[in-house]
Write an enzyme that holds these catalytic residues in place. Structure first.
Site, short mmCIF file in Angstrom:
data_model
loop_
_atom_site.label_atom_id
_atom_site.label_comp_id
_atom_site.label_asym_id
_atom_site.label_seq_id
_atom_site.Cartn_x
_atom_site.Cartn_y
_atom_site.Cartn_z
CG PHE A 136 -1.87 0.84 1.41
CD1 PHE A 136 -3.23 0.66 0.60
CD2 PHE A 136 -1.98 1.95 2.16
CE1 PHE A 136 -4.15 1.58 0.61
CE2 PHE A 136 -2.88 3.02 2.11
CZ PHE A 136 -3.98 2.90 1.59
CG ASP A 213 -0.34 -2.56 7.04
OD1 ASP A 213 -1.41 -2.88 7.46
OD2 ASP A 213 0.09 -1.35 6.67
CE1 TYR A 238 -9.66 2.82 6.41
CE2 TYR A 238 -8.69 3.99 8.26
CZ TYR A 238 -8.55 3.57 6.93
OH TYR A 238 -7.58 3.96 6.15
CE LYS A 239 -7.94 -0.19 4.62
NZ LYS A 239 -6.57 -0.17 4.53
NE ARG A 387 -9.85 -3.11 -2.94
CZ ARG A 387 -9.03 -2.39 -1.73
NH1 ARG A 387 -8.00 -2.77 -1.60
NH2 ARG A 387 -9.74 -1.38 -1.23
C1 LIG Z 1 -5.67 1.07 4.37
C2 LIG Z 1 -4.46 0.71 4.61
C3 LIG Z 1 -3.76 1.85 5.31
C4 LIG Z 1 -4.55 2.91 5.78
O1 LIG Z 1 -3.70 3.88 6.60
P1 LIG Z 1 -4.33 5.18 6.89
O2 LIG Z 1 -3.39 5.71 7.75
O3 LIG Z 1 -5.54 4.50 7.88
O4 LIG Z 1 -4.97 5.88 5.96
C5 LIG Z 1 -2.33 1.49 5.64
N1 LIG Z 1 -1.76 0.44 5.04
C6 LIG Z 1 -2.52 -0.61 4.34
C7 LIG Z 1 -1.87 -1.83 3.86
C8 LIG Z 1 -3.99 -0.31 4.38
O5 LIG Z 1 -4.56 -1.36 3.69
#
Ligand SMILES: *Cc1c(COP(=O)(O)O)cnc(C)c1O
Length: 416
Positions: A136, A213, A238-239, A387
């Site tokens: 990401f 992560d 939030y996921k 997705r």
């Molecule tokens: C969604 C996601 C993030 C999100 O980071 P935020 O700081 O909450 O915006 C980070 N890393 C991964 C792998 C994600 O899927």
């Protein structure tokens, strides 16, 4: 007319969806979520989980009571411990982590920075960090910055985008120069599940630290951090933890590392005695030292509600339904969508596939726009990926079937 469109799927698939819903032991939980009529199918629970109805009541009660009436007294009465109490709940419900190692606060990005920086500083003689180009953006960006800041070199793995990082690819780069390995457990594009135990063991054998992560695994794929001997982890609130927009993230630091780790954002809330207002920073004992400023108490309420539901439903049952949902999506893609040019860009082996399925097609960008207009909400990921995020507690098989039928109709109309 959704009914007609579902009929547009081969009868066997429509019937199979109905059958799977009927047999689904978790089906009843869907009604615990806010389900407005305007949403025909929600396939983005991996980007922003739906709210629980109980959260509505709990937020109102919080404004009236804890906040409205207790006011600043609530810090002493309840709020100071919330980051570690909720952290322990996450550890127990979804991470396989004993208490005292998980803390809630900040965004994933900020927590990631704090832990990456602390990890690199804790391995001063080592000049390299291993990461991958398919991770990401925030993970890649933060890592590049920390490397620049601390004079480290990032050794980038370029994994097969259809799968993900392989243990052998990590092993090839590991050496006594490696300070840290940073990877995602479930890949945000392909949903590939990395071999967390094997990679963790290899990194630790080389004397390196490893940071996972868990943004796309927490709440939907079993993790087992303690059992695998993981050093560090971060993940999103939030996921699949349904904490709502901007919900606080969580960070995990194995207990054995607490004493040697100094985090870079040395705020008062992570200090040993915040209200002493002392002259110098002394870190708090244990996981609390990874806090920085005032923790987001309000944002923890929805996460707690979802954790309670996850514990009631049971993570193994959630994972089982998740596999059935993604298998259904892959089966429909193979039989019904492949003839229209759709390619499955996620692993086919369920054991290696997280809770989403990515389908590629050259016209996917406009197809997703049309799906959104119809109240069907998946994600688009450039350059050509649809997705389908399948949050098992809030998604039914019928909902998924409806969405796939619409997708077929949209793509077929284009060909004609
Ligand atoms: C969604 C996601 C993030 C999100 O980071 P935020 O700081 O909450 O915006 C980070 N890393 C991964 C792998 C994600 O899927």
């Amino acid at each position: 007319m959704p009914e007609r469109v579902v009929d547009g799927l081969p009868r066997a698939f429509a019937e199979l969806a109905a059958e799977l819903d009927e047999r689904d032991p978790l089906a009843g939980h869907r009604a615990e979520f806010v389900l407005p009529d305007g949403v025909v199918a929600y396939l983005d629970g991996n980007s922003l989980g739906r709210p629980l109805t109980v959260t509505r009541d709990r937020l109102t009660a919080f404004v009236d009571g804890e906040w409205g009436e207790r006011l600043i007294r609530a810090w002493d009465e309840r709020w100071m411990d919330r980051p570690t109490v909720v952290g322990d709940l996450i550890g127990r419900a979804v991470l396989g982590a004993a208490p005292g190692q998980t803390v809630v606060g900040d965004s994933t990005t900020v927590l990631l920075y704090k832990l990456v920086r602390a990890a690199v500083d804790a391995r001063p003689g080592r000049s390299e960090i291993i990461a991958d180009t398919e991770n990401f953006p925030t993970d890649r960006f933060v890592l590049a910055r920390v490397a620049a800041e601390t004079g480290r070199t990032v050794r980038w793995i370029e994994p097969d985008p259809g799968t993900g990082v392989q243990p052998a690819e990590v092993a090839e780069l590991l050496s006594d120069r490696t300070a840290l390995v940073l990877l995602s457990h479930v890949a945000y594009k392909s949903a590939y599940i990395a071999d967390l135990p094997a990679i963790t063991a290899a990194a630790r054998d080389a004397g390196a630290l490893v940071l996972w992560d868990l943004s796309h695994s927490a709440g939907v794929v079993e993790v087992g951090l303690d059992a695998a001997g993981v050093d560090l982890a971060v993940g999103c609130g939030y996921k699949f933890l349904n904490g709502g927009p901007g919900a606080p993230a969580f960070g995990y630091v194995a207990e054995r590392l607490h004493a040697e780790f100094v985090q870079p954002i040395t705020g008062w809330m992570g200090s040993a005695d915040p209200f002493a207002m002392g002259p110098d920073y002394v870190p708090a004992r244990g996981i609390r030292r990874f806090l920085s400023g005032t923790p987001p108490i309000l944002g923890m309420i929805p996460v707690e509600d979802m954790l309670a539901l996850i514990e009631r439903a049971g993570l193994p049952a959630i994972r089982e339904k998740s596999v059935l949902l993604t298998e259904y999506a892959v089966a429909v893609a193979d039989e019904v969508l492949a003839p229209l040019g759709v390619v499955v860009a996620s692993p086919r082996e369920p054991r290696r596939r997280g809770a989403h399925v990515t389908l590629e097609h050259e016209a996917m960008r406009s197809a997703v726009e049309e799906l959104w207009r119809r109240g069907i909400i998946p994600d688009f990921r450039p350059a050509r990926g649809l997705r389908i995020g399948l949050s098992p507690l809030s998604t039914s098989f019928a909902e998924l079937a409806t969405a796939l039928a619409h997708l077929r109709q949209i793509l077929a109309a284009r060909v004609r």
